[in-house]
Design a protein around this motif. Structure first.
Motif, PDB file in Angstrom:
ATOM      1  N   ASN A  44       0.767  -1.154  -0.107  1.00  0.00           N
ATOM      2  CA  ASN A  44      -0.210  -0.005   0.052  1.00  0.00           C
ATOM      3  C   ASN A  44       0.850   1.289   0.134  1.00  0.00           C
ATOM      4  N   THR A  83       0.733   4.311  -0.300  1.00  0.00           N
ATOM      5  CA  THR A  83       0.393   5.631   0.291  1.00  0.00           C
ATOM      6  C   THR A  83      -0.133   5.318   1.699  1.00  0.00           C
ATOM      7  N   GLY A  84      -0.126   4.086   2.237  1.00  0.00           N
ATOM      8  CA  GLY A  84      -0.540   3.523   3.690  1.00  0.00           C
ATOM      9  C   GLY A  84       0.670   3.464   4.486  1.00  0.00           C
ATOM     10  N   ASN A 100      -3.519   5.055  -3.765  1.00  0.00           N
ATOM     11  CA  ASN A 100      -2.948   4.418  -4.901  1.00  0.00           C
ATOM     12  C   ASN A 100      -3.793   4.534  -6.004  1.00  0.00           C
TER      13      ASN A 100
HETATM   14  C1  NAG Z   1      -3.801   2.055   2.074  1.00  0.00           C
HETATM   15  O1  NAG Z   1      -3.569   2.731   3.308  1.00  0.00           O
HETATM   16  C2  NAG Z   1      -4.559   3.922   3.474  1.00  0.00           C
HETATM   17  C3  NAG Z   1      -4.320   4.699   4.795  1.00  0.00           C
HETATM   18  O2  NAG Z   1      -4.099   3.637   5.791  1.00  0.00           O
HETATM   19  C4  NAG Z   1      -5.867   3.485   3.467  1.00  0.00           C
HETATM   20  O3  NAG Z   1      -6.775   4.475   3.653  1.00  0.00           O
HETATM   21  C5  NAG Z   1      -6.298   2.685   2.325  1.00  0.00           C
HETATM   22  O4  NAG Z   1      -7.394   2.245   2.239  1.00  0.00           O
HETATM   23  C6  NAG Z   1      -5.273   1.605   1.685  1.00  0.00           C
HETATM   24  N1  NAG Z   1      -5.345   1.399   0.460  1.00  0.00           N
HETATM   25  C7  NAG Z   1      -5.360   0.092   0.290  1.00  0.00           C
HETATM   26  C8  NAG Z   1      -5.613  -0.188  -1.326  1.00  0.00           C
HETATM   27  O5  NAG Z   1      -5.277  -0.803   0.825  1.00  0.00           O
END
Ligand code: NAG
Ligand code: NAG
Ligand code: NAG
Ligand code: NAG
Ligand code: NAG
Ligand code: NAG
Ligand code: NAG
Ligand code: NAG
Ligand code: NAG
Ligand code: NAG
Ligand code: NAG
Ligand code: NAG
Ligand code: CU
Length: 570
Positions: A430, A432-433, A489
């Motif tokens: 992920n 941007t997570g 993403n």
């Molecule tokens: C990625 O992490 C973000 C922040 O924690 C979250 O909001 C998002 O749903 C995640 N995206 C995916 C594709 O898992």
């Protein structure tokens, strides 16, 4: 109140002189790189300059012209010069990035760069392209339209003025980056930003070093903005004046009005400015300000403000005048950055069509961001948790070769690079997570090989490793179209439906949104080896770079030219 302004107008009204030349001319220049003592912020340094000038000399040319520049290296450092944004069709030998298209020009040596300007008009710039030498070695490239072809603007500019942003260091920038690469820490930040080499009145010991633009009421000016700063994207605004954006990276755009321009290192922007018929009369002084759009942690980038002056007054009256200051977005205003970028559209007219690849032969997904290298044994490092800062694309931190890639490609020299640059991250996450626990990167001199005229799509995805950050990605040898951008993403099942394939902006440098992605497309119609890298010099130093090898096409005019006889050797 009206009379002095009218008098000024009559007095200056006859001074317009635009450079003239015939179509297809050859422009010859000699660039002698020498040390020159320059004092800024009460600090005197002997800095590398071209012909003793800081900023360096302007190259003034027209679309269709040939430019021939003999670069003589009269300093102790290695030098190369890059003609940033010039397509270099079949002339990759003249592109300039050290160890990519050429070996450096060593002390006492010279090299002749020889290229044509094809299908481009607006503003570009030249800068050194080895280590951090571009800190002081840079200057404008003005590309006028072909003779007899007017600008497609609603008004004819009365005068054209380059506004080149730079970054001043009281210490030697070469010592700064050398120290950072040794300790693993972030490099020391600059002491000031500059406009046309001058920091302006908001810094200590600097008010005499202020760029002043005298304007005549009611006249239109074409400001050619260039961000030559090393490490900072910049917001720019002029008090009480709206700007009309008409061209970016030497391609026309649909004109739009804005109070604030955002310009990343490596980008250029032409704006029309109307000197107000009344606001400046009687005399008033309007500040032009620039300061960063900075997405790094506070303290890791210079957050100071450079000022220049727009003045209507006759000389000598300045002190008594009212002074207006524009307001700029917050340092981290990512929403402003996204909205501003979304407003940029190609002109896309029959005279200036947007030749956007509609289909895609090869598609790539590059995760770009920071990372860490472990500290070498028996050393202490000052990067995150005692590690060393690094940066990568698809987790590969690029190792600079000691033979130029283009020479290796042209002469089939094995062992200089490998052709296995990953088309997508080997371990998706992920982006941007929450970043992965292990932020170590791999390294190598890896390239992607493309057949001639391949239609290429690259999605550049920011990562949040060590903080989400905007990265101005620059591609050599091509302009690309920015077909889409977004936050979070990239979703290959949903996002392409929203792509603009009609009038996307055409450029050579694009900000990958902090915590987001951008999609670009281009035709690989230029044989050679072409660097792609973050134009924040610190990130390039850390390895946020890669190269494309574009093979020759079948026809003679689809082949890389042979190397010039004076090409420097490693
Ligand atoms: C990625 O992490 C973000 C922040 O924690 C979250 O909001 C998002 O749903 C995640 N995206 C995916 C594709 O898992
Ligand atoms: C370059 O400048 C240096 C220092 O001013 C001078 O000695 C040298 O002759 C110049 N070289 C050329 C080729 O102009
Ligand atoms: C520049 O390149 C052109 C085309 O290859 C060639 O004809 C010309 O002689 C070159 N000029 C110089 C000064 O090297
Ligand atoms: C960087 O800054 C530190 C702290 O101010 C200083 O000690 C060091 O000498 C600087 N490095 C360079 C190369 O100027
Ligand atoms: C300018 O100098 C003053 C007085 O020496 C000092 O307090 C201030 O921090 C300096 N400002 C900058 C931007 O260096
Ligand atoms: C100019 O801008 C300043 C600050 O942005 C504002 O206070 C002032 O009223 C403006 N003046 C005019 C004539 O628009
Ligand atoms: C600007 O940078 C300085 C250090 O370089 C830092 O102390 C300050 O908090 C920063 N200001 C903002 C508004 O981020
Ligand atoms: C921007 O900076 C301000 C002040 O430092 C901070 O309060 C805010 O959370 C930051 N916003 C973002 C989006 O990082
Ligand atoms: C690290 O230091 C130890 C003790 O001084 C020494 O035995 C070892 O050889 C050193 N390792 C390296 C890689 O220099
Ligand atoms: C990452 O580190 C956190 C905190 O130390 C730990 O809870 C988690 O299990 C680790 N995740 C992985 C995949 O190792
Ligand atoms: C590249 O990675 C290798 C290990 O795979 C390591 O030994 C080397 O020091 C790294 N080189 C750089 C420049 O980081
Ligand atoms: C200059 O470039 C040459 C050729 O690549 C290289 O051997 C030399 O080490 C470089 N010199 C410096 C000071 O970097
Ligand atoms: Cu970057």
């Amino acid at each position: 109140m009206e009379a002095p302004c009218l008098a000024l107008l009559l007095f200056f009204g006859t001074l317009l002189v635009l450079p003239q030349s015939s179509h297809g001319a050859t422009r010859y220049y000699t660039f002698n790189v020498t040390l020159q003592k320059v004092t800024r912020l009460c600090t005197t340094r002997a800095i590398p300059t071209v012909n003793g000038k800081f900023p360096g000399p302007k190259i003034v040319t027209r679309e269709g012209d040939r430019v021939v520049v003999k670069v003589v290296n009269s300093v102790k450092d290695n030098i190369t010069i890059h003609w940033h944004g010039v397509r270099q069709l079949r002339t990759g030998w003249s592109d300039g990035p050290a160890y990519v298209t050429q070996c450096p020009i060593r002390t006492g040596q010279s090299y002749v760069y020889n290229f044509t300007i094809t299908g481009q008009r607006g503003t570009l710039f030249w800068h050194a392209h080895v280590s951090w030498m571009r800190a002081t070695l840079y200057g404008p490239i003005i590309i006028l339209p072909k003779r007899g072809v007017p600008y497609p603007f609603p008004v004819k500019p009365y005068k054209e003025v380059p506004i080149i942003f730079g970054e001043w260091f009281n210490a030697d920038p070469e010592a700064i980056i050398a120290q950072a690469l040794k300790t693993g820490a972030g490099p020391n930040i600059s002491d000031a930003f500059t406009i046309n080499g001058l920091p302006g009145p908001l810094y200590n010991c600097s008010s005499k070093d202020t760029f002043k633009l005298k304007v005549l009421p009611g006249k239109w000016y074409l400001l050619r903005l260039i961000n030559a700063a090393l490490n900072d994207e910049l917001f720019f605004s002029i008090a009480n004046h709206t700007l009309t954006v008409v061209d970016v990276d030497a391609a026309y755009v649909k004109p739009f009005h804005t109070d604030v321009v955002l310009i990343t290192p490596g980008q250029t922007t032409n704006v029309l400015l109307r000197a107000e018929p009344d606001a400046g009369c009687p005399a008033a002084t309007h500040l032009m300000l620039a300061r960063p759009y900075g997405t790094g942690q506070p303290g890791t980038f210079d957050n100071t403000t450079v000022a220049a002056v727009l003045e209507y007054a006759p000389p000598g009256h300045i002190k008594s005048l009212p002074l207006f200051r524009p307001s700029l977005p917050a340092l981290n205003d990512t929403a402003f950055a996204a909205n501003y970028s979304a407003r940029l559209r190609s002109l896309a007219t029959p005279d200036y069509p947007a030749n956007v690849p509609r289909g895609v032969d090869r598609s790539f997904f590059f995760a770009v961001g920071l990372g860490t290298n472990p500290c070498p044994a028996n050393q202490t490092c000052q990067g995150p948790n005692g590690s060393m800062f690094t940066a990568s694309m698809n987790n590969v931190s690029f190792d600079m070769p000691t033979t130029a890639l283009l020479q290796a490609h042209y002469n089939n020299i094995a062992g200089v690079y490998t052709t296995d640059f990953p088309v997508a991250p080997l371990e998706p996450f992920n982006y941007t997570g929450t970043p992965p626990n292990n932020t170590n990167v791999s390294n190598g001199t890896k390239v992607v090989v493309l057949q001639y005229n391949t239609s290429v799509e690259v999605v550049l995805q920011d990562t949040s490793i060590l903080g989400a950050e905007s990265h101005p990605l620059h591609l050599h040898g091509f302009d690309f179209f920015v077909v889409g951008q977004g936050f979070g993403n990239y979703d290959s099942s949903k996002d392409p439906a929203k792509f603009n394939l009609v009038d996307p902006v055409q450029r050579n440098t694009v900000g990958v949104p902090a915590g987001g992605w951008v999609a670009i497309r281009f035709f690989a119609d230029n044989p050679g080896v072409w660097f792609m890298h973050c134009h924040l010099e610190v990130h390039t130093s850390w390895g946020l770079k890669m190269a494309w090898v574009v093979n020759d096409g079948p026809l003679p005019e689809q082949k890389l030219m042979p190397p010039p006889a004076d090409l420097p050797m490693c």
